[in-house]
Design a protein around this motif. Structure first.
Motif, PDB file in Angstrom:
ATOM      1  N   THR A 161       3.435   5.997  -2.791  1.00 57.18           N
ATOM      2  CA  THR A 161       4.356   7.134  -2.890  1.00 57.18           C
ATOM      3  C   THR A 161       5.791   6.646  -3.081  1.00 57.18           C
ATOM      4  OG1 THR A 161       4.433   7.316  -0.450  1.00 57.18           O
ATOM      5  CG2 THR A 161       2.915   8.770  -1.627  1.00 57.18           C
ATOM      6  N   GLY A 162       5.955   5.657  -3.959  1.00 57.66           N
ATOM      7  CA  GLY A 162       7.283   5.331  -4.464  1.00 57.66           C
ATOM      8  C   GLY A 162       8.030   4.221  -3.774  1.00 57.66           C
ATOM      9  N   GLY A 163       7.442   3.571  -2.764  1.00 56.52           N
ATOM     10  CA  GLY A 163       8.145   2.498  -2.077  1.00 56.52           C
ATOM     11  C   GLY A 163       8.112   1.198  -2.848  1.00 56.52           C
ATOM     12  N   SER A 164       8.967   0.254  -2.460  1.00 55.53           N
ATOM     13  CA  SER A 164       8.980  -1.080  -3.056  1.00 55.53           C
ATOM     14  C   SER A 164       9.789  -2.004  -2.161  1.00 55.53           C
ATOM     15  CB  SER A 164       9.593  -1.066  -4.460  1.00 55.53           C
ATOM     16  OG  SER A 164      10.995  -0.804  -4.391  1.00 55.53           O
ATOM     17  N   ILE A 165       9.591  -3.315  -2.316  1.00 56.16           N
ATOM     18  CA  ILE A 165      10.395  -4.257  -1.558  1.00 56.16           C
ATOM     19  C   ILE A 165      11.859  -4.164  -1.977  1.00 56.16           C
ATOM     20  CG2 ILE A 165       9.747  -6.128  -3.147  1.00 56.16           C
ATOM     21  CD1 ILE A 165      10.829  -6.419   0.593  1.00 56.16           C
ATOM     22  N   ASP A 166      12.127  -4.001  -3.262  1.00 58.99           N
ATOM     23  CA  ASP A 166      13.527  -3.906  -3.693  1.00 58.99           C
ATOM     24  C   ASP A 166      14.176  -2.643  -3.162  1.00 58.99           C
ATOM     25  OD1 ASP A 166      13.329  -6.312  -4.987  1.00 58.99           O
ATOM     26  OD2 ASP A 166      12.972  -5.439  -6.967  1.00 58.99           O
ATOM     27  N   GLY A 167      13.432  -1.536  -3.147  1.00 56.99           N
ATOM     28  CA  GLY A 167      13.974  -0.308  -2.578  1.00 56.99           C
ATOM     29  C   GLY A 167      14.200  -0.431  -1.086  1.00 56.99           C
ATOM     30  N   THR A 168      13.322  -1.166  -0.399  1.00 58.03           N
ATOM     31  CA  THR A 168      13.497  -1.385   1.034  1.00 58.03           C
ATOM     32  C   THR A 168      14.755  -2.199   1.308  1.00 58.03           C
ATOM     33  OG1 THR A 168      11.098  -1.249   1.391  1.00 58.03           O
ATOM     34  CG2 THR A 168      12.389  -2.348   3.089  1.00 58.03           C
ATOM     35  N   ILE A 169      15.033  -3.178   0.461  1.00 56.40           N
ATOM     36  CA  ILE A 169      16.266  -3.953   0.604  1.00 56.40           C
ATOM     37  C   ILE A 169      17.486  -3.081   0.317  1.00 56.40           C
ATOM     38  CG2 ILE A 169      17.611  -5.857  -0.369  1.00 56.40           C
ATOM     39  CD1 ILE A 169      14.876  -7.309  -0.766  1.00 56.40           C
ATOM     40  N   ARG A 170      17.412  -2.234  -0.710  1.00 61.76           N
ATOM     41  CA  ARG A 170      18.537  -1.332  -0.990  1.00 61.76           C
ATOM     42  C   ARG A 170      18.801  -0.395   0.187  1.00 61.76           C
ATOM     43  NH1 ARG A 170      16.254  -1.441  -6.271  1.00 61.76           N
ATOM     44  NH2 ARG A 170      15.022   0.434  -5.839  1.00 61.76           N
ATOM     45  N   ALA A 171      17.731   0.079   0.820  1.00 57.63           N
ATOM     46  CA  ALA A 171      17.900   0.940   1.995  1.00 57.63           C
ATOM     47  C   ALA A 171      18.548   0.176   3.142  1.00 57.63           C
ATOM     48  CB  ALA A 171      16.552   1.519   2.424  1.00 57.63           C
ATOM     49  N   ALA A 172      18.164  -1.084   3.333  1.00 59.18           N
ATOM     50  CA  ALA A 172      18.788  -1.899   4.375  1.00 59.18           C
ATOM     51  C   ALA A 172      20.280  -2.057   4.104  1.00 59.18           C
ATOM     52  CB  ALA A 172      18.098  -3.263   4.443  1.00 59.18           C
ATOM     53  N   ASP A 173      20.644  -2.255   2.840  1.00 57.20           N
ATOM     54  CA  ASP A 173      22.066  -2.334   2.482  1.00 57.20           C
ATOM     55  C   ASP A 173      22.773  -1.015   2.777  1.00 57.20           C
ATOM     56  OD1 ASP A 173      21.973  -4.991   1.617  1.00 57.20           O
ATOM     57  OD2 ASP A 173      21.469  -4.422  -0.451  1.00 57.20           O
TER      58      ASP A 173
END
Length: 257
Positions: A161-173
């Protein structure tokens, strides 16, 4: 902050009634009801879902039945409305009953007042899922990150449902940008009360593991070879003892690089 019923739950009490961030799982209704009663006699009038996953929204229906009006990102309502296949769990989550669906949705940002407190809600974009939002209690400076932050644990990333490691890093930022050294941080899972330093540690771990996994992939290693190389090894003592094992986290990262 309440823990033990799926994801960590934040509760804002006051004359407007209790406002909850995340609902936990329905099977813990009795325990949740008791914990809420200890916080005061006010009814639950509002519920915010940080994203669609079962462990954060399964309590929606019973909370709606006692008077809570549910607010979430529009993708949370979309996912809860239909059967969702999560491949990495090999499981089909059925649509929730109508009473468990958010009735108020938004696309990007949303602001509201409750119990004398301003709440700022922001959509991260695709991160842990494509429905994740942050909830910032502005005046007391408390940030609920949902599952964009697992404190002391490797996170699950829901590519279905749309998640990714790069998106997880962007969220952490994004979480780091929303906080100062004074901000109290409520993660989705893990140690229940956190701070900006631990957000930074989480972000640095994500970046380091992603870099190592990507290098192994560029060298032509198979999934089994990447796992055997233990790219998480420097972090396992701190992050590897909760639900998501080092091997599973390695596979999730590899899926997105």
């Amino acid at each position: 902050m309440l823990e033990g019923s799926g994801g960590n739950v934040a509760v804002l009490t006051g004359s407007d009634g209790k406002l909850m961030v995340d609902a936990g799982i329905g099977a813990s209704r009795r325990q949740m009801t008791g914990a809420l009663a200890e916080l005061g006699a006010e009814p639950v009038t509002r519920l915010i879902n940080t994203h669609w996953h079962f462990d954060h929204s399964d309590g929606n229906e019973w909370l709606h039945s006692v008077g809570a009006r549910i607010l979430a990102h529009e993708n949370t309502r979309k996912h809860l409305s239909t059967t969702q296949r999560v491949e990495d769990w090999s499981y089909d989550f059925p649509a929730v009953p109508a009473g468990g669906l958010p009735v108020d949705v938004f696309a990007q940002d949303h602001r509201l007042r409750a119990n004398g407190t301003t709440l700022q809600l922001r959509h991260y974009g695709p991160a842990h899922t494509d429905s994740d939002i942050s909830v910032h209690f502005v005046e007391p400076d408390i940030l609920h990150t949902g599952d964009t932050f697992w404190n002391g644990a490797y996170p699950f990333i829901d590519y279905s449902t749309g998640g990714s490691i790069d998106g997880t890093i962007r969220a952490a930022d994004a979480n780091l940008a929303m906080t100062t050294d004074r901000t109290i941080v409520v993660p989705g899972h893990g140690r229940p009360v956190s701070n900006r330093r631990e957000l930074q540690d989480f972000r640095d771990m994500l970046v380091d593991v992603r870099m190592k996994v990507a290098a192994l992939k560029r060298n032509g290693l198979s999934l089994e070879q990447v796992i055997a190389a233990k790219p998480t090894g420097d972090h396992d003592a701190t992050w590897g003892s909760f639900v998501i094992s080092p091997d599973l986290f390695t596979r999730l990262v590899l899926e997105g690089v």
